[in-house]
Design a protein around this motif. Structure first.
Motif, short mmCIF file in Angstrom:
data_model
loop_
_atom_site.label_atom_id
_atom_site.label_comp_id
_atom_site.label_asym_id
_atom_site.label_seq_id
_atom_site.Cartn_x
_atom_site.Cartn_y
_atom_site.Cartn_z
N SER A 87 10.72 -22.49 -16.56
CA SER A 87 11.00 -21.19 -15.98
C SER A 87 11.28 -20.21 -17.11
O SER A 87 12.06 -20.50 -18.00
N GLN A 88 10.63 -19.08 -17.05
CA GLN A 88 10.86 -18.04 -18.06
C GLN A 88 11.48 -16.84 -17.36
O GLN A 88 10.87 -16.26 -16.50
N ILE A 89 12.67 -16.51 -17.74
CA ILE A 89 13.25 -15.27 -17.24
C ILE A 89 12.78 -14.17 -18.18
O ILE A 89 12.10 -13.25 -17.79
N ARG A 90 13.12 -14.31 -19.41
CA ARG A 90 12.66 -13.41 -20.48
C ARG A 90 12.85 -14.16 -21.78
O ARG A 90 13.88 -14.07 -22.42
N PRO A 91 11.82 -14.93 -22.17
CA PRO A 91 12.00 -15.70 -23.39
C PRO A 91 12.26 -14.80 -24.58
O PRO A 91 11.61 -13.76 -24.74
N ARG A 92 13.25 -15.19 -25.38
CA ARG A 92 13.56 -14.39 -26.57
C ARG A 92 14.12 -15.28 -27.65
O ARG A 92 14.61 -16.37 -27.39
N ILE A 93 14.00 -14.80 -28.86
CA ILE A 93 14.51 -15.52 -30.02
C ILE A 93 15.90 -14.98 -30.35
O ILE A 93 16.10 -13.76 -30.34
N THR A 94 16.83 -15.86 -30.65
CA THR A 94 18.16 -15.42 -31.06
C THR A 94 18.13 -15.02 -32.54
O THR A 94 17.13 -15.25 -33.23
N MET A 95 19.21 -14.44 -33.01
CA MET A 95 19.28 -14.06 -34.42
C MET A 95 19.08 -15.28 -35.32
O MET A 95 18.33 -15.22 -36.31
N ALA A 96 19.72 -16.38 -34.98
CA ALA A 96 19.54 -17.61 -35.77
C ALA A 96 18.09 -18.08 -35.71
O ALA A 96 17.55 -18.60 -36.70
N GLY A 97 17.44 -17.90 -34.57
CA GLY A 97 16.03 -18.27 -34.45
C GLY A 97 15.14 -17.42 -35.33
O GLY A 97 14.19 -17.93 -35.95
N TYR A 98 15.44 -16.12 -35.41
CA TYR A 98 14.67 -15.24 -36.31
C TYR A 98 14.88 -15.64 -37.77
O TYR A 98 13.93 -15.62 -38.57
N ASP A 99 16.11 -15.99 -38.13
CA ASP A 99 16.37 -16.44 -39.50
C ASP A 99 15.53 -17.67 -39.82
O ASP A 99 14.89 -17.74 -40.86
#
Length: 143
Positions: A87-99
């Motif tokens: 289920s995707q509500i609004r997939p997003r990358i966290t700050m740690a994920g961007y790092d």
């Protein structure tokens, strides 16, 4: 399943570039099996390559468990077809994920991290990445 840092990088990039649904669709081929007969479910799953789908799902779960992505719910259940729901509500990358994504994009960083891990006799983990940043950055300067 073995953790694959390239797969992790591809998933993060797909979310960043707003093409996550396409990535999962092309590689994981999730489908609605509610109206399929058991025989058709088995046939469809054989076409899709269960191993590939499971690798993608496993890495999505790892990223979510580590707090590197949000807005995605993964429900894995065992039934006749072995299908998982994403289920995707609004997939997003966290700050740690961007790092992490920035580190994974840098060939010099990956090389230095590989050298560091080899030196201490372990594989790459997020904990090693966090604890060894200054040593790794010094190694990059030497490359």
């Amino acid at each position: 399943m073995k953790r694959d840092w390239n797969e992790i990088k591809e998933i993060l990039e797909a979310i960043e570039e707003d093409r996550f649904a396409d990535y999962v669709g092309k590689n994981g081929e999730f489908f609605d099996d509610s109206l399929m007969t058991p025989a058709r479910k088995r046939e469809k799953l054989a076409e899709l390559g269960i191993e590939r789908r499971d690798i993608i799902l496993g890495h999505i779960e790892l990223l979510a468990d580590a707090g590197l992505i949000k807005g995605i719910q993964l429900d894995i259940f065992a039934n006749d077809s072995g299908v998982a729901e994403l289920s995707q509500i609004r997939p997003r990358i966290t700050m740690a994920g961007y790092d992490l994504l920035e580190y994974l994009r840098s060939p010099k960083f990956r090389k230095a991290l590989g050298c560091y891990c080899e030196k201490i006799g372990t594989g790459m983990t997020l904990d090693i990445l966090h604890h060894a940043m200054s040593s790794i950055l010094k190694m990059i300067e030497a490359l």
